[in-house]
Design an enzyme around this catalytic site. Sequence first.
Site, mmCIF file in Angstrom:
data_model
loop_
_atom_site.group_PDB
_atom_site.id
_atom_site.type_symbol
_atom_site.label_atom_id
_atom_site.label_comp_id
_atom_site.label_asym_id
_atom_site.label_seq_id
_atom_site.Cartn_x
_atom_site.Cartn_y
_atom_site.Cartn_z
ATOM 1 N N GLU A 131 16.174 -5.587 -3.837
ATOM 2 C CA GLU A 131 16.461 -6.422 -4.991
ATOM 3 C C GLU A 131 16.576 -5.585 -6.253
ATOM 4 O O GLU A 131 16.576 -6.110 -7.350
ATOM 5 C CB GLU A 131 15.377 -7.490 -5.189
ATOM 6 C CG GLU A 131 15.295 -8.435 -3.995
ATOM 7 C CD GLU A 131 14.637 -9.754 -4.351
ATOM 8 O OE1 GLU A 131 13.820 -9.762 -5.275
ATOM 9 O OE2 GLU A 131 14.964 -10.754 -3.718
ATOM 10 N N GLY A 138 0.841 -1.212 0.000
ATOM 11 C CA GLY A 138 0.000 0.000 0.000
ATOM 12 C C GLY A 138 0.864 1.245 0.000
ATOM 13 O O GLY A 138 1.219 1.748 1.063
ATOM 14 N N GLU A 184 9.286 9.901 -17.434
ATOM 15 C CA GLU A 184 9.647 11.317 -17.326
ATOM 16 C C GLU A 184 10.356 11.566 -15.983
ATOM 17 O O GLU A 184 11.373 12.253 -15.928
ATOM 18 C CB GLU A 184 8.403 12.204 -17.445
ATOM 19 C CG GLU A 184 7.788 12.244 -18.851
ATOM 20 C CD GLU A 184 7.117 10.952 -19.273
ATOM 21 O OE1 GLU A 184 6.547 10.243 -18.411
ATOM 22 O OE2 GLU A 184 7.170 10.614 -20.484
#
Lengths: 371, 371, 398, 398
Positions: free
Chosen positions: D248, D129, D382
């Site tokens: 990772e 979340g 971007e």
Amino acid sequence: MDFELTDDQLELQRIARDVLDREAPASLARDIAEGSGSADELWATLTSLDWPALCLPEPVGGLGHGWVELAVLLEEMGRHVAPGPFAATVAQFVPAVRHAGTLDQQERFLAPVAAAGATGALAVDEGAGTWDLAQIRASATRDGDSFVLSGIKCFVVDGASAEEIAVVVRVDGGLRVVVVPGEAVAARELNPIDATTRHATIDLEGVRVGHDRLLVGSDSDDVVVRAVQEATVGVAASTLGACQRILDLNLDHARERQQFGVPIGSFQAVKHKLVDMYCLVERTRALVYFAALAFDSDDDRRAIATSMAKAGAGECQQRCVQDGLQLFGGIGYTWEHELQLFLRRAKVGELHFGSSSSHRRRIARCAMSAP
Amino acid sequence: MDFELTDDQLELQRIARDVLDREAPASLARDIAEGSGSADELWATLTSLDWPALCLPEPVGGLGHGWVELAVLLEEMGRHVAPGPFAATVAQFVPAVRHAGTLDQQERFLAPVAAAGATGALAVDEGAGTWDLAQIRASATRDGDSFVLSGIKCFVVDGASAEEIAVVVRVDGGLRVVVVPGEAVAARELNPIDATTRHATIDLEGVRVGHDRLLVGSDSDDVVVRAVQEATVGVAASTLGACQRILDLNLDHARERQQFGVPIGSFQAVKHKLVDMYCLVERTRALVYFAALAFDSDDDRRAIATSMAKAGAGECQQRCVQDGLQLFGGIGYTWEHELQLFLRRAKVGELHFGSSSSHRRRIARCAMSAP
Amino acid sequence: MRLGYDEKTEAFRDQFVAWLEANLPDPLLTAERPTSSAGVPEWARQFQRQMFDDGWLSPAYPSKLGGRSADLFEQMVYLEELGRRHVTRSFNPQGLGIVSASIVSFGNDEQIERWAVPIMRAEKTAALGMSEPGAGSDLAALATRAVLDGDHFVVNGQKVWTSGAHDADVLLVFVRTDPEAPKHKGISALIVETDTPGLDRRPFPDLGGPDHVDFNEVFFDDVLVPSTNLVGDLNDGWRICNGALAHERAMLWVMWSQSLDNMLDDALAELNGTSHADDDVVLDRLGRSIMDSHAIRLLGHRQLAKQQRGLVPAEQSILKLMGSEAQQDLAALILETLGAAALDQAVDSTLRFPYENDRGAVSWSDRYLFTFAGTISGGTSEIQRNIVAERVLGLPRG
Amino acid sequence: MRLGYDEKTEAFRDQFVAWLEANLPDPLLTAERPTSSAGVPEWARQFQRQMFDDGWLSPAYPSKLGGRSADLFEQMVYLEELGRRHVTRSFNPQGLGIVSASIVSFGNDEQIERWAVPIMRAEKTAALGMSEPGAGSDLAALATRAVLDGDHFVVNGQKVWTSGAHDADVLLVFVRTDPEAPKHKGISALIVETDTPGLDRRPFPDLGGPDHVDFNEVFFDDVLVPSTNLVGDLNDGWRICNGALAHERAMLWVMWSQSLDNMLDDALAELNGTSHADDDVVLDRLGRSIMDSHAIRLLGHRQLAKQQRGLVPAEQSILKLMGSEAQQDLAALILETLGAAALDQAVDSTLRFPYENDRGAVSWSDRYLFTFAGTISGGTSEIQRNIVAERVLGLPRG
């Protein structure tokens, strides 16, 4: 795999950069473009520093380094828009002799390079501008103790100045290399867009050379293919270096040049273009060194690696020249600014040893036909 | 030339936009995509407003407007991702009958369109997806008072629902149009990426039609070429409209959506992408209306104008879909947001009546062979 | 919407064609070429003068200023006929299009008679002193100062990128006359004769090569300029500056359109008959350039039609952007396509079009590089995009 | 530099290959597919558990956490062998790669035992979340609040884009615990069981279609979370948040590289034997994608080699950018090349790779659209460019 330069290779890179910063400033390239300069002194210096010998095999007096080290040097030459016979000699002439010659012939033609900076060139294309070996028509015909040559060779780098020229010809239909003394051929020098990359058209018609100048180390066409592959990657490495410098110049410019009260490098449109240039430079470097590694390891991906290096360099120069000039604005649009020297070196790489597009198509055809 | 819509044409555009704003909200397209909607009511409304008749010739009960007016309507349909039989009927079926049919045949097949919104389709491609007329193999063979058809037609817009289908077939080697009742053929409807652009594969094998359904107004292949040109420009006009809407949605988003405390439209990278989209939309509009004018004027640049309109729309959708989705960020990546409906309508235009690339190559070949 | 022109416009075209056929210089007399954008050969001066005297130099002007009060469509067919024949109206384009045009718009009668008419009649050539080092696209930041001292201005400062200044008789120079005012407000426009003491012009080559000289740096060291050389009102130079750039902007797209078309003609000629003409990758990209060429002309016509109806069209803001980038794309395509054949810079310098301003008749490599003049000068493509985003698309300022 | 690995690494590879050959599930048992990125079929749970128990799930971890303390090159060949066989380690990728990894890095032993190990053993599934409506790429702006009240936090607010939340057992939720602190400083990380009262998960479909459901909105209405569920220190969540995303990351490029390679394999299979395989325009563009695939792998290896030498490589910042855009380019190429043949969305859904997380086995049209997940989520392209410009190229902040 371990895909980063070793400490020794990084040290070589550092030394090469220092030497060229000192001995090959951009003003040398400019002087040559304006007709007032010469590359002779630089070549004498590099020879005294054993550059020609560095990547030659030990039996001919070389220092036995590999293609990765050669790529390091060629990249730095491009990064300095350095003039002179280095690239054509070690990345074009030498591979042809190494792969096609007997040990004796290698000794005969390469020892002078290693020992004293004798210069060489490689003549392949005959006007199509594709470096496609299938289109080679020039020939060498046995006549007593010698061979008589026929044909025209085009876009020969250093073709009007090299002491020896490795000329790819047909002998009885097969591809062979004949080493022809530069003074034996009529050469017409072109006015190239990059004055530090000299080209000539050479006329072989009726030139006669001793039979021992036909390289007979192998009777396979593959050795010629290999020599042209190495020459092609050499061009890619030089283009890569020029692109890196264009990027460096642009980064400095973007940090320093003020417009509307702020450095132009704070504008997002400028940033994004510089990032795209950076990504393409890194992508090209990966592909060029992969090809160098493939040569050093005799890996069977040599052909596709060559085409990827050349096409990568081509895509990179396209963007670096385009955006590198555009972002500089008017200042880069002058003869005085050094930018144009690097733009020309970068662009010239696209124009020989096959276009990006032709190499990309080869890559795709190769992948299509793979199992 | 006078390359701006007349006051009457601008008024038509305004009315069309108002009607579709009201009668074809994006929720209608969504309902259809989710299987719960129907285009029937919209079609009934448009018929009551005389849309099917608008650009039909007066002798068959039409209002006699030209292709420019039709392009105005098709662009608005695309801009509203409006579903229903309008495009296939008036921009595909009608041109085929108009150009290939006798006056009687035009009256027979077009009067129901003008008067009551009868629907039509055009069947050309046979699976290659190129709409290349040279590849047509389907045939009609005379058998007594009727013709027996053979072959398969692919990617037929509204092929499973149109009342009449203009089918391009070979008769004695030449290209002809046979008008086949929709209910006479077996149609398999596809699940298209844009649910408002329905397609079917139709099987002509053994279908028998009366001899008077072979259009015999001309025995030249050119009339079929012309019909396919008009259908192609119709697709381009619809694509243009969808792209305009993608741009409009993005402009609203860029003005309203805040990030890092400012509207994202104040970021240069966002601005520049929107300007590029805007330029491509304007470029495409110019090319689409040029093709429409060329039809209205029977100008001999029709072929190149058609390809330019289609390729222009294709390049435009490529950029508008790509950047339009990217600039929206996550919000545009949901089924709920209407953006995806327009992305799909824009993209579907590229996939039929020939790719941008194929049309660009035609344009270049045409220019190369011009005197 | 319609493809053709009305009869009145076509009659105008016929009239001009007849004049051209009767008055175009003998191609044999056009061997002398321009030395810069203000270094005009004698035959071209004579032809320009003839155009002025016969009312064909600036057809939109009244007859006493070398025109015939032509409307927009008439101006359009006029430019079409010039373009079709590769005829250059003036080999001193900034002189005619900006300097004399600014004097006509903002100067007084004496200034018009003294400078504008002679420039139009090619008796004098002129250059434009606008850009300054460090100011780039930010014109409001200009720093060259002029201080009114009695009946003279004393000018100090530096201009750069002044095309043709070394060959020009006069300069139109934008100077700061009120350093206290907000950036836009304290600017004025002065006519400066280039032989005025203290004015130093230093031409420098562009990236085309050491002998490709048009740009100048211009240094002002206590240059005395008579106050009567002030064009327009004191401190009203920003309006003139915008006017100067905007001048003939309505028709500027025709230049972009025609130079793209010319390049396209050359490209087709270059490829035709070679294996490239059958290379799908080349054709694919070439098709795009052909579309650009059509679209730019069509958008220009759309702009024209809107102007004719009294509307303010948005098209002009994108035509320079599209036109300059389309040329760049096309030049890059041909350069890459020719490959090794483009390595050599030597080109056949035989003039194909004797009436053309052909200082650009160079290799495809140089042609490619020269397209950057289009995407950089007069506001870079990046600046153009900002302008379109803010003024046309209504996006917030960054 | 060298092309191959050393003997130790190859021995590690051999060991893993032997384990895989002995332990890969029978393909016939893999028919049940995942329902979301936290809806894991039973056979996949069993296989993941087997990997953990045998020390092959996370080879870099010590053996008690499902690993064998592998070095970077060993991790690399491990991933190569998984990729070669299209084997998915976990069908709950955020659960394994982010949630359990964050708990292992920042949580206490009890939390590791209670949540991290069960997630790794696929006894529980987890979701992340992080994003909130309106916050977009600006994570520091998150507004979901947690107020400590005795031994519970009271959580109120909303998350969005929570992949697989409707199928997950627990969520790792980033919340604002100090509204007064500067943006970065007042954030904490909580583990929230999804059956806690007041927590409402509303899955919604992505643009793939109404039945393509993985994302959730998650609403928190006075949700009581035990204070023992706080991962790391109070208000130290920014470090965890960065750690979670960075976790990772060293090996994340392998995912980009392998998914591009997979798409390329599919593309070659799609084109082979068709007329497109002989279309120069297609080959030209396809060649570029093949180069992308090689370059991304090579740059990843370069990053790895630098990390192995203890350097901080810049490559990782461009690999996501390049990888996600390369996939988009390739998908666009195939979609445009197939043309009308791609009009139909129906695809052969037969599983080619039974061990693959194949919720993406869809039409090329959808594959193209789904590539935007790569260029949008986890920081848009971007934003990535801004980061590279500022952190790698040293350009000034805008």
